[in-house]
Design an enzyme around this catalytic site. Sequence first.
Site, mmCIF file in Angstrom:
data_model
loop_
_atom_site.group_PDB
_atom_site.id
_atom_site.type_symbol
_atom_site.label_atom_id
_atom_site.label_comp_id
_atom_site.label_asym_id
_atom_site.label_seq_id
_atom_site.Cartn_x
_atom_site.Cartn_y
_atom_site.Cartn_z
ATOM 1 N N MET A 8 0.856 -1.187 0.000
ATOM 2 C CA MET A 8 0.000 0.000 0.000
ATOM 3 C C MET A 8 0.893 1.238 0.000
ATOM 4 S SD MET A 8 -2.942 -1.191 2.754
ATOM 5 C CE MET A 8 -1.827 -2.103 3.835
ATOM 6 N N GLN A 60 8.026 -4.686 -3.971
ATOM 7 C CA GLN A 60 7.189 -4.456 -5.145
ATOM 8 C C GLN A 60 7.755 -3.327 -5.993
ATOM 9 O OE1 GLN A 60 3.159 -2.551 -5.406
ATOM 10 N NE2 GLN A 60 2.486 -4.628 -5.917
ATOM 11 N N CYS A 90 -2.239 -1.376 -10.092
ATOM 12 C CA CYS A 90 -2.556 -0.044 -9.574
ATOM 13 C C CYS A 90 -3.111 0.843 -10.697
ATOM 14 C CB CYS A 90 -1.313 0.602 -8.974
ATOM 15 S SG CYS A 90 -1.620 2.243 -8.267
ATOM 16 N N LYS A 130 1.265 -9.116 -9.308
ATOM 17 C CA LYS A 130 0.002 -8.724 -8.664
ATOM 18 C C LYS A 130 -0.834 -7.977 -9.684
ATOM 19 C CE LYS A 130 -1.963 -6.757 -4.459
ATOM 20 N NZ LYS A 130 -3.058 -5.975 -5.050
ATOM 21 N N HIS A 163 -6.251 -9.264 -7.297
ATOM 22 C CA HIS A 163 -7.279 -8.439 -6.659
ATOM 23 C C HIS A 163 -8.590 -8.763 -7.364
ATOM 24 C CE1 HIS A 163 -8.315 -4.246 -4.852
ATOM 25 N NE2 HIS A 163 -9.384 -5.015 -4.899
ATOM 26 N N GLY A 205 -10.932 -6.932 0.189
ATOM 27 C CA GLY A 205 -12.093 -6.813 1.058
ATOM 28 C C GLY A 205 -12.176 -7.750 2.245
ATOM 29 N N GLY A 225 -5.204 -6.061 3.172
ATOM 30 C CA GLY A 225 -4.699 -4.704 3.033
ATOM 31 C C GLY A 225 -5.202 -3.761 4.097
ATOM 32 N N ARG A 226 -6.366 -3.158 3.853
ATOM 33 C CA ARG A 226 -6.842 -2.075 4.708
ATOM 34 C C ARG A 226 -7.103 -2.489 6.152
ATOM 35 N NH1 ARG A 226 -11.364 0.012 0.766
ATOM 36 N NH2 ARG A 226 -10.860 -1.933 -0.283
#
Length: 354
Positions: A8, A60, A90, A130, A163, A205, A225-226
Amino acid sequence: MPIAVAPMVDVTTSHFLKLCQIISPNFTLYTEMIHCNALVYNPKDLFNFFGEPWEGKVVQLGGSELEPMAKAALLVQENGYKELNLNVGCPSPRVQKGAFGAVLMKTPQTVVDIIQEMIKVGVKIPITVKCRIGVDNLDSYEHLCDFIRLISTTTPVTHFIVHARKCWLKGLSPKQNRSVPPLKYEVVYQLAKDFPHLTITINGGFNTTQQIKEQLELVDGIMIGREVMDRPMFLANVDAAYHKIPASELKSTEEIIDEYLEYVLTEHTRGTPHSNAVVMAPLKMLYGGRRGREYRRRLAATILPKTKPLPDIVRDVRLMLEEMDFNSSASEAETEVELDNEDRESSKVVSGCV
């Protein structure tokens, strides 16, 4: 390690990853994306970008030009890092301007050429990709399979982190691209079935330990992630629930902070050039509830002014923790490994590409 922390931008700095490693060594940790030219033109800053190498840390890279990408990959290998990941997912405007990230899903042969150039110059560490399940109108399952098949049959890449959302390069912001296109987990599940010889990791998610258990029945790996960004101690939850580590063997939040502060002092002695705010940012989200809000308010005040020497900040943070008495049993934050709450509000924090 099948469970990973996602790359991230402006979040998974070398300092944040060190905090994650202190919480638990049982996860694969991805650095924030760094453009290849940043390494090629500033090779002496590589340690400042990524921190120390260790088993389980994946660097990355972003970029689309063959020679700079190959040179950057070789620098990563020569400095002791064990694995490399290519950002092909991205959708940010800056990334689009440079024709890399998710843009590369439109030209899979370019991804192949980049990887082959890396191999040509002597890169031997594992390389992974990714990506998204699609980009713009190139969102059919056939296109995704062709993308995976071409790369896996013409390069040594055998691991794809997917993703489970497509992205729109025009019309949606990076933040919207993390929520507006629907999650289609079934697409990634089908990839795992159709490419059983490859390692397929799912991303997008996930925020409970139960989800992690369920996903690992269907795919080879899962990337978070988040949830880790907003609540780093979630990694301790996973250790308790998935890795079956007894609570008595998990570090307390106070022990984690103390170990992190020792790391900060070591880096300061080395002369690593990062601002106080960047160095201390990983500590912000370690406590929740009302006490967490008070902790963050006082932590922000302790870091100021910007010219304050870092050793003084470390001293003051320790004094602050003593004053707040986080060991008090009356605290909302007394239990470092909290039960997952699937009904809590979704993250409101804006992060970089995931």
